[in-house]
Design a protein around this motif. Structure first.
Motif, mmCIF file in Angstrom:
data_model
loop_
_atom_site.group_PDB
_atom_site.id
_atom_site.type_symbol
_atom_site.label_atom_id
_atom_site.label_comp_id
_atom_site.label_asym_id
_atom_site.label_seq_id
_atom_site.Cartn_x
_atom_site.Cartn_y
_atom_site.Cartn_z
ATOM 1 N N MET A 109 11.965 -10.525 -3.896
ATOM 2 C CA MET A 109 12.942 -11.077 -4.840
ATOM 3 C C MET A 109 12.704 -10.544 -6.254
ATOM 4 O O MET A 109 13.653 -10.291 -6.992
ATOM 5 N N ARG A 110 11.458 -10.360 -6.640
ATOM 6 C CA ARG A 110 11.137 -9.862 -7.977
ATOM 7 C C ARG A 110 11.382 -8.357 -8.115
ATOM 8 O O ARG A 110 11.220 -7.804 -9.194
ATOM 9 N N HIS A 111 11.709 -7.720 -7.001
ATOM 10 C CA HIS A 111 12.019 -6.286 -7.030
ATOM 11 C C HIS A 111 13.421 -6.030 -6.486
ATOM 12 O O HIS A 111 13.678 -5.048 -5.795
ATOM 13 N N GLY A 112 14.340 -6.943 -6.785
ATOM 14 C CA GLY A 112 15.733 -6.730 -6.418
ATOM 15 C C GLY A 112 16.020 -6.833 -4.944
ATOM 16 O O GLY A 112 16.960 -6.216 -4.445
ATOM 17 N N ALA A 113 15.207 -7.621 -4.209
ATOM 18 C CA ALA A 113 15.353 -7.805 -2.762
ATOM 19 C C ALA A 113 15.111 -6.516 -1.987
ATOM 20 O O ALA A 113 15.605 -6.345 -0.877
ATOM 21 N N ARG A 114 14.338 -5.616 -2.586
ATOM 22 C CA ARG A 114 13.959 -4.412 -1.855
ATOM 23 C C ARG A 114 12.807 -4.715 -0.910
ATOM 24 O O ARG A 114 12.094 -5.696 -1.070
ATOM 25 N N SER A 115 12.601 -3.864 0.083
ATOM 26 C CA SER A 115 11.582 -4.110 1.093
ATOM 27 C C SER A 115 10.185 -3.891 0.517
ATOM 28 O O SER A 115 10.018 -3.336 -0.576
ATOM 29 N N VAL A 116 9.178 -4.315 1.292
ATOM 30 C CA VAL A 116 7.803 -4.168 0.834
ATOM 31 C C VAL A 116 7.417 -2.698 0.671
ATOM 32 O O VAL A 116 6.472 -2.379 -0.059
ATOM 33 N N THR A 117 8.128 -1.812 1.326
ATOM 34 C CA THR A 117 7.836 -0.388 1.142
ATOM 35 C C THR A 117 8.078 0.037 -0.298
ATOM 36 O O THR A 117 7.392 0.916 -0.823
ATOM 37 N N GLU A 118 9.066 -0.580 -0.951
ATOM 38 C CA GLU A 118 9.365 -0.228 -2.336
ATOM 39 C C GLU A 118 8.232 -0.631 -3.275
ATOM 40 O O GLU A 118 8.032 -0.020 -4.321
ATOM 41 N N LEU A 119 7.480 -1.672 -2.916
ATOM 42 C CA LEU A 119 6.311 -2.028 -3.713
ATOM 43 C C LEU A 119 5.286 -0.905 -3.668
ATOM 44 O O LEU A 119 4.648 -0.593 -4.686
ATOM 45 N N MET A 120 5.121 -0.314 -2.497
ATOM 46 C CA MET A 120 4.190 0.800 -2.371
ATOM 47 C C MET A 120 4.630 1.984 -3.220
ATOM 48 O O MET A 120 3.820 2.632 -3.881
ATOM 49 N N ARG A 121 5.930 2.267 -3.235
ATOM 50 C CA ARG A 121 6.407 3.404 -4.012
ATOM 51 C C ARG A 121 6.267 3.151 -5.504
ATOM 52 O O ARG A 121 5.836 4.032 -6.250
ATOM 53 N N GLU A 122 6.610 1.935 -5.930
ATOM 54 C CA GLU A 122 6.608 1.643 -7.361
ATOM 55 C C GLU A 122 5.207 1.450 -7.923
ATOM 56 O O GLU A 122 4.921 1.867 -9.059
ATOM 57 N N HIS A 123 4.310 0.868 -7.125
ATOM 58 C CA HIS A 123 3.005 0.500 -7.653
ATOM 59 C C HIS A 123 1.849 1.337 -7.117
ATOM 60 O O HIS A 123 0.736 1.250 -7.634
ATOM 61 N N VAL A 124 2.095 2.152 -6.075
ATOM 62 C CA VAL A 124 1.027 2.999 -5.552
ATOM 63 C C VAL A 124 1.416 4.468 -5.701
ATOM 64 O O VAL A 124 0.968 5.141 -6.620
ATOM 65 N N SER A 125 2.269 4.977 -4.814
ATOM 66 C CA SER A 125 2.671 6.382 -4.904
ATOM 67 C C SER A 125 3.822 6.648 -3.948
ATOM 68 O O SER A 125 4.095 5.863 -3.030
ATOM 69 N N TYR A 129 4.493 5.310 -0.025
ATOM 70 C CA TYR A 129 5.812 4.805 0.369
ATOM 71 C C TYR A 129 6.276 5.440 1.671
ATOM 72 O O TYR A 129 6.728 4.752 2.602
ATOM 73 N N LEU A 130 6.141 6.750 1.794
ATOM 74 C CA LEU A 130 6.569 7.449 3.005
ATOM 75 C C LEU A 130 5.707 7.064 4.204
ATOM 76 O O LEU A 130 6.213 6.887 5.319
ATOM 77 N N ALA A 548 -4.995 4.193 7.693
ATOM 78 C CA ALA A 548 -6.138 4.653 6.901
ATOM 79 C C ALA A 548 -5.677 5.432 5.671
ATOM 80 O O ALA A 548 -6.191 5.232 4.561
ATOM 81 N N LEU A 549 -4.712 6.316 5.850
ATOM 82 C CA LEU A 549 -4.201 7.089 4.717
ATOM 83 C C LEU A 549 -3.533 6.178 3.692
ATOM 84 O O LEU A 549 -3.710 6.330 2.478
ATOM 85 N N LEU A 550 -2.778 5.220 4.186
ATOM 86 C CA LEU A 550 -2.083 4.291 3.297
ATOM 87 C C LEU A 550 -3.057 3.396 2.542
ATOM 88 O O LEU A 550 -2.925 3.186 1.331
ATOM 89 N N ALA A 551 -4.063 2.861 3.245
ATOM 90 C CA ALA A 551 -5.052 1.996 2.600
ATOM 91 C C ALA A 551 -5.850 2.773 1.555
ATOM 92 O O ALA A 551 -6.180 2.233 0.484
ATOM 93 N N ARG A 552 -6.157 4.031 1.845
ATOM 94 C CA ARG A 552 -6.893 4.842 0.873
ATOM 95 C C ARG A 552 -6.111 4.975 -0.430
ATOM 96 O O ARG A 552 -6.662 4.844 -1.528
ATOM 97 N N GLU A 553 -4.811 5.224 -0.324
ATOM 98 C CA GLU A 553 -3.970 5.346 -1.519
ATOM 99 C C GLU A 553 -3.936 4.029 -2.298
ATOM 100 O O GLU A 553 -4.081 4.012 -3.518
ATOM 101 N N ALA A 554 -3.722 2.914 -1.571
ATOM 102 C CA ALA A 554 -3.556 1.630 -2.244
ATOM 103 C C ALA A 554 -4.859 1.139 -2.870
ATOM 104 O O ALA A 554 -4.867 0.630 -3.997
ATOM 105 N N PHE A 555 -5.978 1.279 -2.159
ATOM 106 C CA PHE A 555 -7.255 0.826 -2.717
ATOM 107 C C PHE A 555 -7.637 1.635 -3.948
ATOM 108 O O PHE A 555 -8.245 1.098 -4.889
ATOM 109 N N ALA A 556 -7.298 2.917 -3.963
ATOM 110 C CA ALA A 556 -7.603 3.743 -5.135
ATOM 111 C C ALA A 556 -6.898 3.197 -6.367
ATOM 112 O O ALA A 556 -7.483 3.118 -7.456
ATOM 113 N N VAL A 557 -5.626 2.795 -6.205
ATOM 114 C CA VAL A 557 -4.885 2.239 -7.335
ATOM 115 C C VAL A 557 -5.404 0.851 -7.688
ATOM 116 O O VAL A 557 -5.564 0.506 -8.853
ATOM 117 N N LEU A 558 -5.700 0.045 -6.668
ATOM 118 C CA LEU A 558 -6.134 -1.336 -6.901
ATOM 119 C C LEU A 558 -7.416 -1.391 -7.718
ATOM 120 O O LEU A 558 -7.538 -2.194 -8.651
#
Length: 581
Positions: A109-125, A129-130, A548-558
């Motif tokens: 809701m805070r991102h215009g009702a976009r899916s959780v994938t959009e959080l990955m694109r906007e806040h990780v990379s 997202y892909l 594993a690839l996705l978690a590596r990207e997200a943890f690096a940003v976190l």
């Protein structure tokens, strides 16, 4: 120990959790009814539709309550005993599942009702997202495959199956009629409920009087495949229709199935000693540390009971369809957090149908859907012991099981369309139909091929049973990755994220462990020089690599982007540069 005390005590814990812990989780997000929600900002009458809380809760509850909270608890209860299953349902639903569903709903809701994938694109990379899109779409295909096969098998069960098929079709037409009455003729909700809910239960009786059978044309496997393709065709049509015409009214009616189911279970458990066949706690609390296939309780318990305690699919529903219908931010706690707790109660009811049977009872050897329907019919025996009533109650249990899955199937297909549209950028009618066709084509191909190559004891195995271990693991891993994306968003917004970080870490560990166990046969085959033919092992490897690839990207940003010293405001739908998907 008394069955009533156990189940009622667990239900009271859910109620207390909604009252207290749900408010603690909600406080992290600063809900404000004055903030315009995406449903109001982007209202289009198709996907974005502000919806009243009772209708939305029923629709959301129906969408997330499919076969998972029934099949998983029954299987885990039989394998390991009712105590491990009960503990995971209660603890998991309160502290992990409900927090996951609610936070995914708010984040969307805070991102215009976009899916959780959009959080990955906007806040990780963009790469995260892909990767997340690929993981989610593959998980949705498995949801559709498993639940389509389960529904199709309902329609060929000897005796009541053809009648359930007939009632299912009438149920869908009844939902369309309700949608037209509510939104075209503006019939008051109370009047519509008084008319359509009794009609909902009348079709159970009518269906048994006018069954639909294709047994004259196909053998049993052919019947299952025929109904599977019919159901997939329905998924295609349902996912492109306006939400008000089918999804919302069908969810509202399906919610009554769930409510009656919960009432029947509660009545049967509380008044169990007065039933024609009295019920009491009969199954062992603990059976063993390994299931019949030799898989260990840790971590298999946590991926077998998926939707009843935590489910990544719920995050997709919350961020894919439900977030487009929330009229006020304050409604989110009831729908998101409360909806998951209600599903926990469904899981308790399903587990109770095992708890009332002694070890070695031949009824435990049946399919989970039959165990569930038989148990519900036994609970409803408080009203009558006549054979006609027993047959009606059995049909009710079977139809309730089928309708839960219907609700999830078209939501999963619609979500698959949303994800492919996000990935391809295809809009308009072409994008809607092309992405929906791609989403149902993959399950159709899978279901046509797998039964011919995967066998158990020389006979084709049920498709759902072949993929359930990977389905459960991927579903729970999806929940962990969704929580990881939410952690990154909260951290970058300056909000403490411990309440979602700890559940994320636990689920990430359990699901990765479970997938590694399932991938091990492939490793063994490759090292031994044997041809690797186990499809589950291949899929487990792919999912592990993507995660594993996705978690590596997200943890690096976190851990790179520490939260600022002072808490900053969370983004809102009104201030976020969002677009309507």
């Amino acid at each position: 120990m008394d069955l009533t005390l156990l189940v009622v005590g667990a239900a009271l814990l859910f109620l207390a959790a909604f009252r207290f812990y749900g408010r603690i989780v909600a406080a992290r997000f600063d809900l404000d009814d004055a903030t315009p929600t995406p449903a109001c900002l982007f209202e289009d009458g198709v996907d974005f539709v502000p919806t009243r809380p009772p209708i939305l809760l029923a629709q959301h509850f129906s969408a997330i309550s499919a076969a998972g909270p029934i099949v998983g608890p029954i299987a885990a209860g039989i394998w390991f005993g009712w105590l491990p299953a009960l503990l995971w349902i209660v603890v998991g639903a309160i502290f992990i599942g409900a927090a996951h569903d609610f936070s995914a709903l708010i984040a969307s809701m805070r991102h215009g009702a976009r899916s959780v994938t959009e959080l990955m694109r906007e806040h990780v990379s963009q790469r995260a997202y892909l990767l997340f899109l690929s993981f989610i779409w593959l998980s949705l295909v498995y949801v559709i495959v498993a639940f389509t096969d389960l529904t199709a098998r309902q329609f060929v069960v000897e005796g009541v199956g053809p009648g359930v098929a007939s009632s299912s079709l009438m149920y869908l037409f009844l939902a369309i009629a309700l949608g037209v009455c509510l939104y075209r003729f503006e019939m008051p909700l109370g009047v519509a409920t008084a008319i359509f809910v009794p009609a909902l239960f009348a079709i159970i009786w009518v269906g048994q009087k006018a069954p639909i059978s294709v047994g004259h044309f196909f053998d049993q496997n052919g019947q299952i495949l025929f109904w599977s393709y019919v159901i997939l065709a329905y998924c295609f049509v349902a996912s492109v229709l306006p939400m008000w015409l089918l999804l919302q009214p069908r969810g509202y009616l399906g919610g009554y199935f769930l409510y009656v189911l919960l009432a029947a279970g509660a009545l049967g458990i509380v008044c169990g000693s007065f039933l024609p066949e009295p019920v009491s706690l009969a199954y062992p609390a603990f059976v063993g540390w390994r299931n019949p296939q030799g898989l260990p309780l840790f971590p298999i318990l946590f991926v077998t009971i998926a939707c009843g305690a935590c489910s990544g699919f719920h995050g997709l529903v919350s961020s894919g369809t439900t977030s487009k219908q929330v009229a006020r931010e304050g409604d989110a706690r009831l729908v998101g957090y409360g909806g998951m707790l209600l599903e926990g109660v469904v899981a308790l009811m399903a587990l109770a149908t095992v708890m009332i049977l002694p070890a070695g009872d031949p009824r435990l050897a049946r399919d989970p859907n039959v165990i569930f329907a038989t148990g519900i019919a036994r609970f409803l025996g408080i009203f009558s012991a006549s054979p006609g009533w027993s047959s009606f109650c059995l049909a009710f249990g079977m139809l309730a099981f089928a309708t839960f899955i219907y609700d999830t199937l078209d939501v999963a297909t619609r979500l698959g369309r949303y994800i492919l549209q996000e990935l391809t950028g295809w809009r308009g009618d072409f994008g809607r139909y092309a992405t929906t066709l791609a989403t149902v084509a993959a399950p159709a191909l899978y279901m046509g091929l797998v039964p011919s190559v995967v066998t158990v004891g020389g006979k084709p195995a049920p498709v759902w049973s072949v993929i359930w271990p990977v389905f459960g693991s991927s579903n729970q891993l999806l929940a962990a990755l969704t929580l990881l994306a939410i952690c990154v968003w909260l951290a970058r917004s300056g909000v403490r994220y411990t309440l979602v970080f700890v559940p994320m870490l636990f689920m990430l560990l359990m699901t990765s462990w479970a997938l590694a166990i399932q991938a091990w046969p492939l490793v063994r085959a490759v090292t031994a020089g044997a041809p690797p033919t186990n499809p589950n092992a291949w899929i487990a490897v792919v999912l592990l690599l993507l995660a594993a690839l996705l978690a590596r990207e997200a943890f690096a940003v976190l851990f790179r982007d520490r939260p600022p010293a002072s808490r900053g405001p969370l983004m809102t739908a009104a201030t976020t540069p969002a677009r309507a998907p």
